[in-house]
Design a protein around this motif. Structure first.
Motif, PDB file in Angstrom:
ATOM      1  N   LEU A 104      41.920  -4.945  23.391  1.00  0.00           N
ATOM      2  CA  LEU A 104      41.609  -3.617  22.885  1.00  0.00           C
ATOM      3  C   LEU A 104      40.460  -3.000  23.663  1.00  0.00           C
ATOM      4  CD1 LEU A 104      41.789  -4.403  19.061  1.00  0.00           C
ATOM      5  CD2 LEU A 104      43.582  -3.422  20.510  1.00  0.00           C
ATOM      6  N   THR A 105      40.611  -1.752  24.056  1.00  0.00           N
ATOM      7  CA  THR A 105      39.546  -0.990  24.695  1.00  0.00           C
ATOM      8  C   THR A 105      39.026   0.017  23.686  1.00  0.00           C
ATOM      9  OG1 THR A 105      40.622  -1.202  26.847  1.00  0.00           O
ATOM     10  CG2 THR A 105      38.945   0.509  26.633  1.00  0.00           C
ATOM     11  N   VAL A 106      37.701   0.098  23.548  1.00  0.00           N
ATOM     12  CA  VAL A 106      37.111   1.003  22.562  1.00  0.00           C
ATOM     13  C   VAL A 106      36.297   2.076  23.252  1.00  0.00           C
ATOM     14  CG1 VAL A 106      37.031  -0.828  20.836  1.00  0.00           C
ATOM     15  CG2 VAL A 106      35.022  -0.394  22.261  1.00  0.00           C
ATOM     16  N   ALA A 107      36.000   3.149  22.516  1.00  0.00           N
ATOM     17  CA  ALA A 107      35.223   4.263  23.059  1.00  0.00           C
ATOM     18  C   ALA A 107      33.848   3.778  23.477  1.00  0.00           C
ATOM     19  CB  ALA A 107      35.099   5.374  22.023  1.00  0.00           C
ATOM     20  N   GLY A 108      33.322   4.306  24.576  1.00  0.00           N
ATOM     21  CA  GLY A 108      32.031   3.874  25.123  1.00  0.00           C
ATOM     22  C   GLY A 108      30.853   4.365  24.310  1.00  0.00           C
ATOM     23  N   GLY A 109      29.685   3.797  24.654  1.00  0.00           N
ATOM     24  CA  GLY A 109      28.448   4.243  24.039  1.00  0.00           C
ATOM     25  C   GLY A 109      28.030   3.433  22.835  1.00  0.00           C
ATOM     26  N   GLY A 110      28.884   2.494  22.374  1.00  0.00           N
ATOM     27  CA  GLY A 110      28.520   1.699  21.217  1.00  0.00           C
ATOM     28  C   GLY A 110      27.787   0.443  21.615  1.00  0.00           C
ATOM     29  N   THR A 111      27.342  -0.294  20.628  1.00  0.00           N
ATOM     30  CA  THR A 111      26.706  -1.586  20.868  1.00  0.00           C
ATOM     31  C   THR A 111      27.369  -2.605  19.979  1.00  0.00           C
ATOM     32  OG1 THR A 111      25.020  -1.176  19.189  1.00  0.00           O
ATOM     33  CG2 THR A 111      24.471  -0.589  21.452  1.00  0.00           C
ATOM     34  N   SER A 112      27.250  -3.838  20.365  1.00  0.00           N
ATOM     35  CA  SER A 112      27.796  -4.922  19.556  1.00  0.00           C
ATOM     36  C   SER A 112      26.759  -6.013  19.455  1.00  0.00           C
ATOM     37  CB  SER A 112      29.075  -5.459  20.198  1.00  0.00           C
ATOM     38  OG  SER A 112      28.798  -5.963  21.475  1.00  0.00           O
ATOM     39  N   THR A 113      26.983  -6.893  18.508  1.00  0.00           N
ATOM     40  CA  THR A 113      26.029  -7.963  18.270  1.00  0.00           C
ATOM     41  C   THR A 113      26.693  -9.308  18.507  1.00  0.00           C
ATOM     42  OG1 THR A 113      24.959  -6.609  16.596  1.00  0.00           O
ATOM     43  CG2 THR A 113      24.454  -8.941  16.574  1.00  0.00           C
ATOM     44  N   THR A 114      26.053 -10.142  19.297  1.00  0.00           N
ATOM     45  CA  THR A 114      26.543 -11.496  19.538  1.00  0.00           C
ATOM     46  C   THR A 114      25.374 -12.446  19.381  1.00  0.00           C
ATOM     47  OG1 THR A 114      28.185 -10.678  21.111  1.00  0.00           O
ATOM     48  CG2 THR A 114      27.660 -13.023  21.188  1.00  0.00           C
TER      49      THR A 114
ATOM     50  N   THR B 247      42.539   4.176  15.879  1.00  0.00           N
ATOM     51  CA  THR B 247      42.081   3.408  14.728  1.00  0.00           C
ATOM     52  C   THR B 247      40.747   2.747  15.055  1.00  0.00           C
ATOM     53  OG1 THR B 247      43.189   1.365  15.429  1.00  0.00           O
ATOM     54  CG2 THR B 247      44.481   2.921  14.128  1.00  0.00           C
ATOM     55  N   THR B 248      40.101   2.191  14.048  1.00  0.00           N
ATOM     56  CA  THR B 248      38.875   1.446  14.285  1.00  0.00           C
ATOM     57  C   THR B 248      39.219   0.054  14.793  1.00  0.00           C
ATOM     58  OG1 THR B 248      38.781   0.550  12.039  1.00  0.00           O
ATOM     59  CG2 THR B 248      37.716   2.687  12.423  1.00  0.00           C
ATOM     60  N   PHE B 249      38.244  -0.606  15.391  1.00  0.00           N
ATOM     61  CA  PHE B 249      38.470  -1.956  15.899  1.00  0.00           C
ATOM     62  C   PHE B 249      38.849  -2.908  14.760  1.00  0.00           C
ATOM     63  CE2 PHE B 249      36.930  -6.228  17.029  1.00  0.00           C
ATOM     64  CZ  PHE B 249      37.644  -6.437  18.197  1.00  0.00           C
TER      65      PHE B 249
ATOM     66  N   LYS C 218      36.067   3.108  17.870  1.00  0.00           N
ATOM     67  CA  LYS C 218      37.403   3.678  17.955  1.00  0.00           C
ATOM     68  C   LYS C 218      38.168   3.072  19.130  1.00  0.00           C
ATOM     69  CE  LYS C 218      37.107   6.558  14.516  1.00  0.00           C
ATOM     70  NZ  LYS C 218      37.984   6.422  13.316  1.00  0.00           N
ATOM     71  N   VAL C 219      39.382   2.640  18.869  1.00  0.00           N
ATOM     72  CA  VAL C 219      40.238   2.062  19.899  1.00  0.00           C
ATOM     73  C   VAL C 219      40.847   3.188  20.726  1.00  0.00           C
ATOM     74  CG1 VAL C 219      42.316   0.695  20.331  1.00  0.00           C
ATOM     75  CG2 VAL C 219      40.733   0.020  18.515  1.00  0.00           C
ATOM     76  N   THR C 220      40.713   3.091  22.040  1.00  0.00           N
ATOM     77  CA  THR C 220      41.264   4.117  22.935  1.00  0.00           C
ATOM     78  C   THR C 220      42.521   3.641  23.663  1.00  0.00           C
ATOM     79  OG1 THR C 220      39.810   3.380  24.730  1.00  0.00           O
ATOM     80  CG2 THR C 220      38.990   5.142  23.304  1.00  0.00           C
ATOM     81  N   ALA C 221      42.734   2.332  23.743  1.00  0.00           N
ATOM     82  CA  ALA C 221      43.916   1.816  24.430  1.00  0.00           C
ATOM     83  C   ALA C 221      44.081   0.345  24.112  1.00  0.00           C
ATOM     84  CB  ALA C 221      43.788   2.007  25.941  1.00  0.00           C
ATOM     85  N   SER C 222      45.279  -0.158  24.333  1.00  0.00           N
ATOM     86  CA  SER C 222      45.544  -1.589  24.191  1.00  0.00           C
ATOM     87  C   SER C 222      46.325  -2.053  25.410  1.00  0.00           C
ATOM     88  CB  SER C 222      46.349  -1.870  22.912  1.00  0.00           C
ATOM     89  OG  SER C 222      47.663  -1.344  23.006  1.00  0.00           O
TER      90      SER C 222
ATOM     91  N   VAL D 126      21.940 -10.748  19.055  1.00  0.00           N
ATOM     92  CA  VAL D 126      21.421  -9.940  20.162  1.00  0.00           C
ATOM     93  C   VAL D 126      22.339  -8.767  20.397  1.00  0.00           C
ATOM     94  CG1 VAL D 126      20.788  -9.929  22.589  1.00  0.00           C
ATOM     95  CG2 VAL D 126      20.447 -11.989  21.225  1.00  0.00           C
ATOM     96  N   ARG D 127      21.809  -7.570  20.401  1.00  0.00           N
ATOM     97  CA  ARG D 127      22.627  -6.382  20.585  1.00  0.00           C
ATOM     98  C   ARG D 127      22.914  -6.184  22.065  1.00  0.00           C
ATOM     99  NH1 ARG D 127      23.295  -3.697  16.173  1.00  0.00           N
ATOM    100  NH2 ARG D 127      24.005  -1.803  17.177  1.00  0.00           N
ATOM    101  N   ARG D 128      24.190  -5.918  22.356  1.00  0.00           N
ATOM    102  CA  ARG D 128      24.631  -5.734  23.733  1.00  0.00           C
ATOM    103  C   ARG D 128      25.491  -4.490  23.817  1.00  0.00           C
ATOM    104  NH1 ARG D 128      24.120 -10.352  26.631  1.00  0.00           N
ATOM    105  NH2 ARG D 128      23.726 -12.270  25.496  1.00  0.00           N
ATOM    106  N   PRO D 129      25.519  -3.832  24.989  1.00  0.00           N
ATOM    107  CA  PRO D 129      26.424  -2.697  25.125  1.00  0.00           C
ATOM    108  C   PRO D 129      27.872  -3.154  25.077  1.00  0.00           C
ATOM    109  CG  PRO D 129      25.481  -3.279  27.236  1.00  0.00           C
ATOM    110  CD  PRO D 129      24.755  -4.101  26.191  1.00  0.00           C
ATOM    111  N   THR D 130      28.717  -2.355  24.433  1.00  0.00           N
ATOM    112  CA  THR D 130      30.136  -2.678  24.377  1.00  0.00           C
ATOM    113  C   THR D 130      30.795  -2.365  25.706  1.00  0.00           C
ATOM    114  OG1 THR D 130      30.156  -2.143  22.037  1.00  0.00           O
ATOM    115  CG2 THR D 130      32.285  -2.178  23.164  1.00  0.00           C
TER     116      THR D 130
END
Length: 460
Positions: free
Chosen positions: A307-317, A258-260, A287-291, A320-324
Motif C-alpha cells: 500500500l502507498t499512502v499520501a505523503g507528509g505523514g509520520t509513523s511510529t516504530t 480509504t485509510t490504511f 490515506k491510501v493512494t495506490a496498491s 520513534v517517529r519516522r517519516p512515512t
C-alpha cells in the motif's frame, strides 16, 4: 599549551559531541539473542527431553513490513502432525504442586494467577512460525522469569493467543511477550549452538502486534504441502481442523481513498496481507493512494499487497517517529484482472467449525457486511483499532452492479470476515506476485470476533 588554546580545544570537542548526538534521534539498537529451531534452551521452564514441542524445518518467507498483525493471512503455518505442542502435558506440569515456584514465575509473565493457568492454556493454539520472529523471551533462573529479547527461527513451534500473539515456546514452555524494541534497529547475536541458520535475512524478520479483534479460528498454511490450508479453531490442537485449497485466487479490492487501517482490514478479509514500504508502519489514518498489485489483480492467499499512502505523514516504530515512505507503485509484470462480479454470501456454511467449544468462546463470528461493489464493502468492517473515519466519497465512481448471492465452494471453509474468492468464469489465469521463497502463499484468512475489551498494543 596556553590556557586559552586548551579552552578552545575543549569548546570544539563539546560542539562536536553535541552535533553528533543531535544528529541521531533514532531509538537505541536492541541486542537480540538468536534462538534456532531444535536447539535446547539453557535455562528452560520445562525439560525439553520430555517432548513437549516439535519444531520443523521450514524455509523463511519474504515479508513487506517488519511489524505484522496477529491476524495477517499466512503469518503462521501448521502440519498434519497434531502434536507439535502438547498443551495437556504443559498444563499438568504447571499445575503440579511440586512445580509451584515455576508456575508462579510463568503466570506472572503472562499477568495471570496460577489458578488461571488451565483456562489460559485452553485458549492458546499451536502453530509453526513461517518467519524469523522477534519476541521477548524468558529464561527460568533462581526461581524467577528473566526476560531477554530473542529472534525465534522459522519452523519453531509456539502457542499463540486469541489475538495471534506468540505466548509460549512449545519445546521448553518458556512464556513469550511482544517485542518492544524498534524492529529496524536490532543487533542479532548468534552464540553457542544457535549459529546463524541458512536462509536468515535481516529484511525477513518480523514482530507481531495483536489483532484488533479476537480470532475464532486461524487459517494456517501446511508447511509440508503449501497448497493445503488448515483452518484451526482457536484453543484447539488439531482435532477440529478443516482443510481448504490455498491456490484459489483472490481479487485485490479497490483501496484507493480509504485509510490504511481500513485497507488493511479489507485485505485481511480477502485473505491477503497488507504490506508497506519503508521501515515505519503508516498511521492508521493515512490515506491510501495506490496498491501494488492494483485493484482487480488475482493473487493466492497470504500474498502481500503493498500500500502507498499520501505523503507528509509520520509513523511510529518502537516509539520513534519516522517519516512515512510513499514511493510510487512499481509496475506489475502481470496483467490486471477484472474484479469479480459476484458478491460472496455472508452466511457461513452449515457444519463449519468456528469455535473450540470451550467455555467463554463465541460459537459464531459476526456476519460480514454485504458488498455493493466487487471487493469493497459498503462500510468499514468493525474493528477495535480502525479509526472512525467516513468511507471515501463514491459519487465519482461508476455505478456498481447489483450484488449477487452465491454459496461457498465445496471444500473451502467459509468465514464471516474473510469470504472465499469468487470462482472465475473462465479457467483461472496465472497468479501475480508469486511468493519469493518458493513456498506458495495460500488459503483462507483468519476469522475474527470483537474483543471483549480494548486489546493490548505494541508501539508501531
Amino acid at each position: 599549551m596556553t590556557l586559552r588554546a586548551f579552552m578552545h580545544r575543549i569548546a570544539l570537542l563539546a560542539i562536536f559531541t553535541l552535533l553528533v548526538s543531535g544528529c541521531d534521534h533514532a531509538a537505541p539498537v536492541t541486542a537480540v539473542k538468536a534462538v534456532a529451531a531444535h536447539v535446547p534452551s539453557l535455562a528452560p521452564f520445562f525439560d525439553e527431553n520430555s517432548g513437549l514441542g516439535q519444531d520443523a524445518a521450514v524455509r523463511s518467507r519474504a515479508v513487506q513490513g517488519s511489524l505484522q498483525q496477529g491476524d495477517t493471512p499466512g503469518l503462521y503455518g501448521g502440519s498434519k502432525q497434531p502434536t507439535i505442542c502438547d498443551v495437556a502435558k504443559l498444563e499438568r506440569f504447571l499445575t503440579d504442586p511440586r512445580n509451584h515456584k515455576k508456575a508462579q514465575a510463568w503466570a506472572h509473565v503472562l499477568n495471570i494467577g496460577t489458578d488461571g493457568i488451565p483456562e489460559y492454556l485452553d485458549r492458546l493454539t499451536p502453530v509453526l512460525l513461517r518467519h524469523d520472529t522477534l519476541v521477548e523471551n524468558h529464561d527460568y533462573k533462581k526461581e524467577k522469569a528473566v526476560p531477554y529479547n530473542s529472534l525465534l527461527q522459522t519452523g519453531i513451534a509456539i502457542l499463540v493467543d486469541e489475538q495471534g500473539l506468540p505466548a509460549v515456546k512449545c519445546s521448553c514452555g518458556n512464556p513469550l511477550r511482544p517485542f518492544k524494541g524498534d524492529t529496524s534497529r536490532i543487533s542479532v547475536h548468534f552464540d553457542g549452538g544457535n549459529k546463524k541458520w541458512a536462509g536468515y535475512e535481516r529484511d525477513a524478520v518480523v514482530a507481531v502486534k495483536p489483532a484488533p479483534r479476537k480470532l475464532e479460528r486461524i487459517a494456517l498454511v501446511d508447511v509440508r504441502e503449501p497448497a493445503r490450508g488448515i483452518a484451526r479453531p482457536t484453543g484447539t490442537t488439531g482435532e477440529k481442523d478443516t482443510t481448504f485449497d490455498t491456490k484459489q485466487p483472490r481479487a485485490v479490492p479497490d483501496l484507493t481513498g480509504t485509510t490504511f487501517a481500513h485497507a488493511r482490514r479489507e485485505l485481511i478479509d480477502a485473505g491477503l496481507a497488507a504490506g508497506y514500504a519503508g521501515r515505519g508502519v503508516p498511521p492508521d489514518s493515512a490515506k491510501v493512494t495506490a496498491s501494488d498489485p492494483p485493484a482487480g489483480a488475482e493473487l493466492p492467499f497470504g500474498q502481500f499487497v503493498t500500500l502507498t499512502v499520501a505523503g507528509g505523514g509520520t509513523s511510529t516504530t518502537g516509539g520513534v517517529r519516522r517519516p512515512t515512505t510513499t514511493p510510487p507503485p512499481r509496475s506489475s509484470s502481470a496483467a490486471t484482472k477484472t474484479p469479480p462480479t459476484g458478491t460472496p454470501s455472508s452466511a457461513r456454511p452449515s457444519g463449519s467449525s468456528g469455535s473450540s467449544g470451550k467455555p467463554g468462546k463465541s460459537s459464531s463470528a459476526p456476519p460480514s457486511s454485504s458488498s455493493s461493489k466487487p471487493g469493497k464493502p459498503s462500510s468499514p468492517p468493525s474493528s477495535s483499532t480502525a479509526p472512525a473515519s467516513p468511507s471515501p466519497a463514491k459519487s465519482s465512481r461508476p455505478p456498481s452492479p447489483p450484488p449477487s448471492t452465491r454459496s461457498s465452494p465445496a471444500g473451502t471453509p467459509h468465514t464471516s470476515s474473510a469470504p472465499p474468492a469468487s470462482p472465475p468464469s473462465k479457467p483461472p489465469p496465472s497468479t501475480t506476485g508469486a511468493p519469493v521463497t518458493g513456498e506458495p502463499a495460500s488459503g483462507d484468512p483468519t476469522t475474527t470476533r470483537p474483543a471483549d475489551g480494548p486489546s493490548s498494543s505494541v508501539a508501531t
